[in-house]
Design a protein around this motif. Structure first.
Motif, PDB file in Angstrom:
ATOM      1  N   GLU A 321     109.775  39.862  70.977  1.00  0.00           N
ATOM      2  CA  GLU A 321     109.357  40.003  69.583  1.00  0.00           C
ATOM      3  C   GLU A 321     108.044  40.757  69.422  1.00  0.00           C
ATOM      4  N   LYS A 322     107.252  40.849  70.489  1.00  0.00           N
ATOM      5  CA  LYS A 322     106.001  41.603  70.388  1.00  0.00           C
ATOM      6  C   LYS A 322     106.221  43.111  70.372  1.00  0.00           C
ATOM      7  N   GLY A 323     107.404  43.550  70.769  1.00  0.00           N
ATOM      8  CA  GLY A 323     107.645  44.984  70.857  1.00  0.00           C
ATOM      9  C   GLY A 323     107.230  45.503  72.215  1.00  0.00           C
ATOM     10  N   GLY A 324     106.556  46.641  72.210  1.00  0.00           N
ATOM     11  CA  GLY A 324     106.151  47.222  73.479  1.00  0.00           C
ATOM     12  C   GLY A 324     107.213  48.108  74.094  1.00  0.00           C
ATOM     13  N   LEU A 325     108.285  48.375  73.350  1.00  0.00           N
ATOM     14  CA  LEU A 325     109.322  49.295  73.817  1.00  0.00           C
ATOM     15  C   LEU A 325     109.830  50.141  72.660  1.00  0.00           C
ATOM     16  N   PHE A 326     109.745  51.453  72.845  1.00  0.00           N
ATOM     17  CA  PHE A 326     110.451  52.400  71.986  1.00  0.00           C
ATOM     18  C   PHE A 326     111.721  52.748  72.753  1.00  0.00           C
ATOM     19  N   VAL A 327     112.825  52.120  72.400  1.00  0.00           N
ATOM     20  CA  VAL A 327     114.055  52.336  73.162  1.00  0.00           C
ATOM     21  C   VAL A 327     114.674  53.660  72.724  1.00  0.00           C
ATOM     22  N   CYS A 328     114.979  54.525  73.710  1.00  0.00           N
ATOM     23  CA  CYS A 328     115.480  55.855  73.398  1.00  0.00           C
ATOM     24  C   CYS A 328     116.000  56.524  74.667  1.00  0.00           C
ATOM     25  N   PRO A 329     116.770  57.608  74.534  1.00  0.00           N
ATOM     26  CA  PRO A 329     117.192  58.356  75.714  1.00  0.00           C
ATOM     27  C   PRO A 329     115.981  58.878  76.485  1.00  0.00           C
ATOM     28  N   THR A 330     116.115  58.924  77.806  1.00  0.00           N
ATOM     29  CA  THR A 330     114.971  59.266  78.649  1.00  0.00           C
ATOM     30  C   THR A 330     114.637  60.747  78.645  1.00  0.00           C
ATOM     31  N   HIS A 331     115.628  61.600  78.393  1.00  0.00           N
ATOM     32  CA  HIS A 331     115.411  63.042  78.449  1.00  0.00           C
ATOM     33  C   HIS A 331     116.284  63.734  77.410  1.00  0.00           C
ATOM     34  N   LEU A 332     116.239  65.039  77.432  1.00  0.00           N
ATOM     35  CA  LEU A 332     117.094  65.842  76.569  1.00  0.00           C
ATOM     36  C   LEU A 332     118.549  65.426  76.752  1.00  0.00           C
ATOM     37  N   LEU A 333     119.282  65.307  75.653  1.00  0.00           N
ATOM     38  CA  LEU A 333     120.699  64.989  75.718  1.00  0.00           C
ATOM     39  C   LEU A 333     121.485  66.275  75.964  1.00  0.00           C
ATOM     40  N   GLU A 334     122.182  66.310  77.083  1.00  0.00           N
ATOM     41  CA  GLU A 334     122.864  67.513  77.555  1.00  0.00           C
ATOM     42  C   GLU A 334     124.286  67.598  76.983  1.00  0.00           C
ATOM     43  N   PRO A 335     125.012  68.712  77.247  1.00  0.00           N
ATOM     44  CA  PRO A 335     126.326  68.929  76.613  1.00  0.00           C
ATOM     45  C   PRO A 335     127.352  67.840  76.868  1.00  0.00           C
ATOM     46  N   GLU A 336     127.267  67.129  78.009  1.00  0.00           N
ATOM     47  CA  GLU A 336     128.295  66.142  78.329  1.00  0.00           C
ATOM     48  C   GLU A 336     128.137  64.825  77.569  1.00  0.00           C
ATOM     49  N   VAL A 337     127.056  64.658  76.806  1.00  0.00           N
ATOM     50  CA  VAL A 337     126.856  63.420  76.039  1.00  0.00           C
ATOM     51  C   VAL A 337     127.764  63.429  74.809  1.00  0.00           C
ATOM     52  N   PRO A 338     128.626  62.425  74.650  1.00  0.00           N
ATOM     53  CA  PRO A 338     129.475  62.372  73.455  1.00  0.00           C
ATOM     54  C   PRO A 338     128.645  62.116  72.188  1.00  0.00           C
ATOM     55  N   VAL A 339     129.004  62.788  71.123  1.00  0.00           N
ATOM     56  CA  VAL A 339     128.323  62.565  69.846  1.00  0.00           C
ATOM     57  C   VAL A 339     128.394  61.092  69.461  1.00  0.00           C
ATOM     58  N   GLU A 340     129.508  60.443  69.762  1.00  0.00           N
ATOM     59  CA  GLU A 340     129.687  59.037  69.407  1.00  0.00           C
ATOM     60  C   GLU A 340     128.627  58.153  70.052  1.00  0.00           C
ATOM     61  N   ASN A 341     128.148  58.552  71.242  1.00  0.00           N
ATOM     62  CA  ASN A 341     127.107  57.768  71.899  1.00  0.00           C
ATOM     63  C   ASN A 341     125.756  57.955  71.221  1.00  0.00           C
ATOM     64  N   VAL A 342     125.508  59.147  70.709  1.00  0.00           N
ATOM     65  CA  VAL A 342     124.275  59.386  69.958  1.00  0.00           C
ATOM     66  C   VAL A 342     124.274  58.536  68.691  1.00  0.00           C
ATOM     67  N   ILE A 343     125.399  58.523  67.991  1.00  0.00           N
ATOM     68  CA  ILE A 343     125.520  57.729  66.769  1.00  0.00           C
ATOM     69  C   ILE A 343     125.395  56.241  67.087  1.00  0.00           C
ATOM     70  N   ALA A 344     125.984  55.824  68.219  1.00  0.00           N
ATOM     71  CA  ALA A 344     125.892  54.415  68.613  1.00  0.00           C
ATOM     72  C   ALA A 344     124.454  54.007  68.863  1.00  0.00           C
ATOM     73  N   TYR A 345     123.686  54.912  69.454  1.00  0.00           N
ATOM     74  CA  TYR A 345     122.255  54.636  69.689  1.00  0.00           C
ATOM     75  C   TYR A 345     121.517  54.457  68.368  1.00  0.00           C
ATOM     76  N   ILE A 346     121.712  55.363  67.441  1.00  0.00           N
ATOM     77  CA  ILE A 346     121.026  55.283  66.144  1.00  0.00           C
ATOM     78  C   ILE A 346     121.382  53.982  65.427  1.00  0.00           C
ATOM     79  N   LYS A 347     122.672  53.658  65.405  1.00  0.00           N
ATOM     80  CA  LYS A 347     123.111  52.455  64.699  1.00  0.00           C
ATOM     81  C   LYS A 347     122.623  51.185  65.384  1.00  0.00           C
ATOM     82  N   ALA A 348     122.563  51.203  66.722  1.00  0.00           N
ATOM     83  CA  ALA A 348     122.081  50.021  67.441  1.00  0.00           C
ATOM     84  C   ALA A 348     120.630  49.735  67.091  1.00  0.00           C
ATOM     85  N   CYS A 349     119.819  50.771  67.011  1.00  0.00           N
ATOM     86  CA  CYS A 349     118.407  50.583  66.640  1.00  0.00           C
ATOM     87  C   CYS A 349     118.304  50.023  65.222  1.00  0.00           C
ATOM     88  N   ALA A 350     119.153  50.512  64.334  1.00  0.00           N
ATOM     89  CA  ALA A 350     119.125  50.042  62.942  1.00  0.00           C
ATOM     90  C   ALA A 350     119.610  48.598  62.837  1.00  0.00           C
TER      91      ALA A 350
END
Length: 354
Positions: A321-350
């Motif tokens: 609950e204190k935070g201390g983490l900005f959860v996010c992809p570690t590097h540039l998202l390359e061509p093999e990353v599915p768009v659905e996974n990017v959307i899943a990341y955004i929605k999970a944070c929300a």
């Protein structure tokens, strides 16, 4: 909390109300992502805004071509940056990967470094930057100043990694002069950003590899840690509250105590393929915050949307609950990353609930 208050509170481990997102995409993935969100609009709560830096007078590229690269025939599309480093393009599928040419590769004396045409900085844009920061703060947005490749990378890009390593190991004055010059220029940048009122600085030098650190702790503490500390101290002397992010790819576990001594506040990117976030948090979470933990070699390209969502939740649960983490992809998202996974990341944070 406003976006700015929430961002700072996460970094300082004082709790948070929502998790902002942070990611970058290669052009081909960005095209797919933009087409997707056009059909399926989604709110993206971005983490931070960036402002421009100190004004620099760059040496004309022809000087480098005439003096340092006169015997080299470059591939079409090669560019020379303001530090004199030539970047020859690779294939169209690896647009951000280039072959570097090092203008100081053949140097054998301190005098050659002293004569080198380093950029000349001035603070003529400071008042404009203060206004830029103020305008973003009026919108309750957090503001970052970017200074990646701060000392080590900037120096070896010019000198060549093997050359600079040998200079350091042999305690050659060439290493001292080059690293001091780069550090002095970094200090001017850091002071500029601190004076402009930014909330955070993004520093960094890659000192980790996939399975080990790039150099011994002793070598790092002798040559690089004190210089990094000078840069951070200069910024915090002006603004003690400025949050310092530090980037290094790869495994840096053994160097984390040195980085903490230098004054960093947030470690980026916590690559899960090389470091275990739970173990890092248990060992350093009372003194350090983190950025990353979603592997771009693993879950982002090869997991399912459910895997991405679960990983976001698990890592935020570890941080607590204190935070201390900005959860996010570690590097540039390359061509093999599915768009659905990017959307899943955004929605999970929300959707995450503390």
């Amino acid at each position: 909390m406003t976006d700015r208050e929430n961002f700072i509170s996460i970094a300082k481990r004082k709790g948070f109300e929502r998790m902002p997102v942070s990611f970058n995409m290669c052009p081909s993935l960005a095209e797919k992502y933009n087409a997707y969100v056009k059909e399926h609009p989604i709110n993206v709560p971005w983490d931070v805004d960036y402002v421009g830096g100190v004004n620099a007078a760059w040496t004309d590229k022809s000087v480098f071509l005439d003096k340092y690269y006169k015997d080299i025939s470059f591939k079409a599309g090669t560019g020379i940056d303001g530090w004199g480093v030539a970047h020859e393009p690779g294939s169209k599928y690896a647009y951000h990967m280039t072959k570097m040419y090092h203008p100081m590769d053949g140097f054998d004396s301190v005098e050659q470094i002293l004569e080198y045409p380093f950029p000349v900085y001035d603070k003529s844009t400071l008042e404009q930057r203060k206004q830029d920061v103020e305008q973003l703060h009026l919108k309750d947005r957090p503001v970052m100043g970017a200074m990646q490749t701060t000392i080590w990378e900037k120096a070896w890009y010019m000198r060549g990694m093997e050359n600079l390593m040998c200079d350091m190991l042999s305690e050659d004055d060439m290493a001292t002069v080059l690293l001091d010059k780069v550090t002095d220029l970094a200090i001017m940048q850091a002071e500029f950003y601190a004076e402009s009122g930014v909330d955070a600085l993004f520093l960094g030098d890659d000192v980790g590899m996939q399975h080990s650190i790039m150099m011994s702790v002793e070598l790092y503490e002798e040559w690089l840690m004190p210089r990094l500390k000078r840069v951070i101290d200069a910024a915090k002397k002006i603004n003690p509250d400025v949050v310092v992010f530090y980037h290094s790819c790869g495994r840096v576990t053994e160097l984390i105590p040195s980085l903490i001594k230098a004054g960093i506040d947030v470690l980026d990117p916590v690559q899960p393929e090389t470091m275990n976030f739970r173990e890092l948090h248990e060992q350093f979470g009372d003194r350090l915050s983190f950025h990353g933990t979603l592997g771009t070699q693993s879950v982002m390209p090869f997991g399912t949307p459910e895997d991405v969502r679960r990983t976001v939740f698990e890592n935020l649960d570890i941080a607590g609950e204190k935070g201390g983490l900005f959860v996010c992809p570690t590097h540039l998202l390359e061509p093999e990353v599915p768009v659905e996974n990017v959307i899943a990341y955004i929605k999970a944070c929300a959707d995450y609930k503390k």
